[in-house]
Design a protein around this motif. Structure first.
Motif, PDB file in Angstrom:
ATOM      1  N   ARG A   7       0.844  -1.191   0.000  1.00  0.00           N
ATOM      2  CA  ARG A   7       0.000   0.000   0.000  1.00  0.00           C
ATOM      3  C   ARG A   7       0.886   1.252   0.000  1.00  0.00           C
ATOM      4  O   ARG A   7       2.022   1.236   0.472  1.00  0.00           O
ATOM      5  CB  ARG A   7      -0.923   0.024   1.224  1.00  0.00           C
ATOM      6  N   SER A   8       0.319   2.333  -0.536  1.00  0.00           N
ATOM      7  CA  SER A   8       1.015   3.625  -0.508  1.00  0.00           C
ATOM      8  C   SER A   8       0.022   4.733  -0.847  1.00  0.00           C
ATOM      9  O   SER A   8       0.254   5.543  -1.732  1.00  0.00           O
ATOM     10  CB  SER A   8       2.176   3.649  -1.503  1.00  0.00           C
ATOM     11  N   ALA A   9      -1.090   4.754  -0.143  1.00  0.00           N
ATOM     12  CA  ALA A   9      -2.113   5.773  -0.391  1.00  0.00           C
ATOM     13  C   ALA A   9      -2.285   6.666   0.835  1.00  0.00           C
ATOM     14  O   ALA A   9      -3.399   7.073   1.173  1.00  0.00           O
ATOM     15  CB  ALA A   9      -3.438   5.128  -0.767  1.00  0.00           C
ATOM     16  N   GLY A  10      -1.174   6.994   1.494  1.00  0.00           N
ATOM     17  CA  GLY A  10      -1.231   7.952   2.589  1.00  0.00           C
ATOM     18  C   GLY A  10      -1.531   9.347   2.063  1.00  0.00           C
ATOM     19  O   GLY A  10      -1.428   9.626   0.867  1.00  0.00           O
ATOM     20  N   ASN A  11      -1.873  10.254   2.977  1.00  0.00           N
ATOM     21  CA  ASN A  11      -2.281  11.591   2.557  1.00  0.00           C
ATOM     22  C   ASN A  11      -1.109  12.534   2.289  1.00  0.00           C
ATOM     23  O   ASN A  11      -1.319  13.700   1.954  1.00  0.00           O
ATOM     24  CB  ASN A  11      -3.245  12.208   3.587  1.00  0.00           C
ATOM     25  N   ASN A  37      -8.131   8.955   8.581  1.00  0.00           N
ATOM     26  CA  ASN A  37      -7.770  10.037   7.678  1.00  0.00           C
ATOM     27  C   ASN A  37      -6.273  10.188   7.417  1.00  0.00           C
ATOM     28  O   ASN A  37      -5.850  11.149   6.780  1.00  0.00           O
ATOM     29  CB  ASN A  37      -8.388  11.376   8.143  1.00  0.00           C
ATOM     30  N   GLY A  38      -5.487   9.239   7.865  1.00  0.00           N
ATOM     31  CA  GLY A  38      -4.124   9.134   7.353  1.00  0.00           C
ATOM     32  C   GLY A  38      -4.139   8.597   5.927  1.00  0.00           C
ATOM     33  O   GLY A  38      -3.180   8.790   5.168  1.00  0.00           O
ATOM     34  N   TRP A  39      -5.217   7.917   5.550  1.00  0.00           N
ATOM     35  CA  TRP A  39      -5.468   7.448   4.189  1.00  0.00           C
ATOM     36  C   TRP A  39      -5.957   8.630   3.366  1.00  0.00           C
ATOM     37  O   TRP A  39      -6.817   9.392   3.788  1.00  0.00           O
ATOM     38  CB  TRP A  39      -6.527   6.342   4.244  1.00  0.00           C
ATOM     39  N   VAL A  40      -5.424   8.806   2.189  1.00  0.00           N
ATOM     40  CA  VAL A  40      -5.722   9.989   1.392  1.00  0.00           C
ATOM     41  C   VAL A  40      -7.209  10.122   1.100  1.00  0.00           C
ATOM     42  O   VAL A  40      -7.740  11.239   1.052  1.00  0.00           O
ATOM     43  CB  VAL A  40      -4.882   9.982   0.093  1.00  0.00           C
ATOM     44  N   GLY A  51     -10.688  15.380  14.562  1.00  0.00           N
ATOM     45  CA  GLY A  51      -9.699  14.491  15.150  1.00  0.00           C
ATOM     46  C   GLY A  51      -8.863  13.753  14.123  1.00  0.00           C
ATOM     47  O   GLY A  51      -8.989  13.931  12.917  1.00  0.00           O
ATOM     48  N   GLY A  52      -7.981  12.905  14.637  1.00  0.00           N
ATOM     49  CA  GLY A  52      -7.097  12.137  13.767  1.00  0.00           C
ATOM     50  C   GLY A  52      -5.971  12.985  13.222  1.00  0.00           C
ATOM     51  O   GLY A  52      -5.334  13.752  13.956  1.00  0.00           O
ATOM     52  N   ASN A  53      -5.729  12.869  11.930  1.00  0.00           N
ATOM     53  CA  ASN A  53      -4.622  13.560  11.265  1.00  0.00           C
ATOM     54  C   ASN A  53      -5.059  15.000  10.963  1.00  0.00           C
ATOM     55  O   ASN A  53      -5.256  15.409   9.812  1.00  0.00           O
ATOM     56  CB  ASN A  53      -4.282  12.822   9.985  1.00  0.00           C
ATOM     57  N   THR A  54      -5.193  15.783  12.034  1.00  0.00           N
ATOM     58  CA  THR A  54      -5.842  17.087  11.938  1.00  0.00           C
ATOM     59  C   THR A  54      -5.064  18.091  11.106  1.00  0.00           C
ATOM     60  O   THR A  54      -5.664  18.961  10.460  1.00  0.00           O
ATOM     61  CB  THR A  54      -6.057  17.664  13.342  1.00  0.00           C
ATOM     62  N   ASP A  55      -3.725  18.022  11.102  1.00  0.00           N
ATOM     63  CA  ASP A  55      -2.967  18.983  10.305  1.00  0.00           C
ATOM     64  C   ASP A  55      -3.240  18.788   8.821  1.00  0.00           C
ATOM     65  O   ASP A  55      -3.426  19.751   8.065  1.00  0.00           O
ATOM     66  CB  ASP A  55      -1.470  18.903  10.606  1.00  0.00           C
ATOM     67  N   ALA A  56      -3.302  17.526   8.382  1.00  0.00           N
ATOM     68  CA  ALA A  56      -3.577  17.251   6.974  1.00  0.00           C
ATOM     69  C   ALA A  56      -4.996  17.668   6.593  1.00  0.00           C
ATOM     70  O   ALA A  56      -5.214  18.364   5.593  1.00  0.00           O
ATOM     71  CB  ALA A  56      -3.381  15.775   6.675  1.00  0.00           C
ATOM     72  N   VAL A  57      -5.985  17.263   7.376  1.00  0.00           N
ATOM     73  CA  VAL A  57      -7.377  17.522   7.013  1.00  0.00           C
ATOM     74  C   VAL A  57      -7.673  19.023   7.025  1.00  0.00           C
ATOM     75  O   VAL A  57      -8.323  19.555   6.112  1.00  0.00           O
ATOM     76  CB  VAL A  57      -8.338  16.758   7.941  1.00  0.00           C
TER      77      VAL A  57
END
Length: 327
Positions: free
Chosen positions: A125-129, A221-224, A257-263
């Motif tokens: 896998r490699s579909a991180g955000n 939400n670490g997943w893109v 919540g979660g990967n808040t900087d990305a979202v």
């Protein structure tokens, strides 16, 4: 012109969302009425107002665009890859896929692709955000060339992320930013027709699902895919009656919540592309800063240069301000 104001806000809006979310990374979800503000913290102990790796990786792309370089050219991708590798050597944090791709032995586009593919083949896998936010300067570069935008966004994603989901998300988000700048409208579906038929139907269902949910309904939400869904949910579930939607939307993304900087960064770029510079709170503009030693005003300047790098004078020569890009 409103389009110029909106294009100049894209990188600043993204960085402020990123920095706002950094202090809350994986600390939520928070109640809908919880106060959210710029604070230090997060997994990499970011300073107050500091943008994270997400915005940092967009800076070399923006610089290349502002210099008038073609993002579809391998030589341009080589320059970007080399800067990413320099960043990775000093960064306090990089996700697993990015870390693997940017610590390979050859700091070129081909070397980064090879290292990314090897890591993908090991894990499956490699579909991180991590591929997504660096697409914002691509949108600015190709405001009047949507097909080229889609091609360049996917190529930039594929430097480090091999899965189709990652490339699709970058295409959809980039074209949505373009549409917001040009039309003053928020719509994630504008890029669906650029995807293959089966992918188009899949993403249409994903967007519709996001519109029926709230950001906290996307904990992976670490997943893109869920990062983009969470950001879009934050946008469509907030009051869109005025420019205050920028702040309301990025705060809603953080509360998810979660990967808040990305979202929040994803939401921030798109909302700024809709509402322009004045929508970004003054306090955030003053505080925001990060690698490689830039501040909010530098990001506005980079956005302007990126959006106008292809402008020419009456003789067809590049405009002189292109020579003054932030270094």
């Amino acid at each position: 012109m409103p389009q110029h104001d909106r294009s100049s806000a894209v990188l600043l809006g993204m960085a402020c969302g990123d920095a706002l979310g950094a202090g809350y990374d994986f600390a939520g979800p928070l109640p809908p009425t919880a106060d959210v503000g710029m604070r230090s913290g997060g997994g990499a102990h970011w300073a107050r107002g500091e943008w994270t790796d997400y915005t940092a990786l967009a800076i070399p792309v923006a610089k290349a665009v502002a210099d008038g370089r073609d993002l579809k050219a391998e030589a341009t991708l080589d320059l970007i890859a080399a800067e990413w590798v320099d960043w990775a050597n000093t960064s306090p944090f990089a996700g697993a896929q990015l870390g693997a791709a940017l610590t390979g032995p050859v700091p070129t586009a081909a070397g980064v692709r090879r290292a990314a593919r090897e890591h993908h083949d090991r894990l499956g896998r490699s579909a991180g955000n991590g591929c997504l936010m660096r697409t914002a300067p691509v949108a600015l570069s190709y405001l009047h060339e949507p097909a080229d935008l889609a091609t360049a966004a996917r190529a930039l994603s594929e430097l480090t992320h091999c899965e189709t989901d990652a490339g699709d998300a970058c295409v959809l988000w980039g074209l949505a930013i373009r549409h917001a700048v040009l039309e003053g409208e928020l719509e994630l579906r504008v890029g669906l027709d650029t995807l293959a038929r089966g992918r188009r139907e899949l993403w249409s269902a994903r967007i519709e699902h996001a519109e029926r949910k709230v950001p906290s309904d996307f904990p992976r939400n670490g997943w893109v895919v869920q990062a983009l869904q969470g950001a879009w949910s934050a946008i469509v579930t907030t009051d869109n009656s005025d420019a205050g939607q920028y702040r309301r939307g990025v705060e809603a993304a953080v509360r998810g919540g979660g990967n808040t900087d990305a979202v929040a960064g994803i939401a921030g770029a798109l909302l700024a592309a809709r509402w322009g510079l004045a929508a970004v709170p003054t306090e955030w503009r003053r505080l925001v800063q990060g690698w490689p030693g830039l501040r909010g005003a530098d990001l506005v300047r980079l956005s302007v240069l990126a959006a106008h790098a292809k402008d020419t004078d009456e003789a067809g020569r590049p405009q002189a301000f292109r020579m003054h890009v932030v270094r």
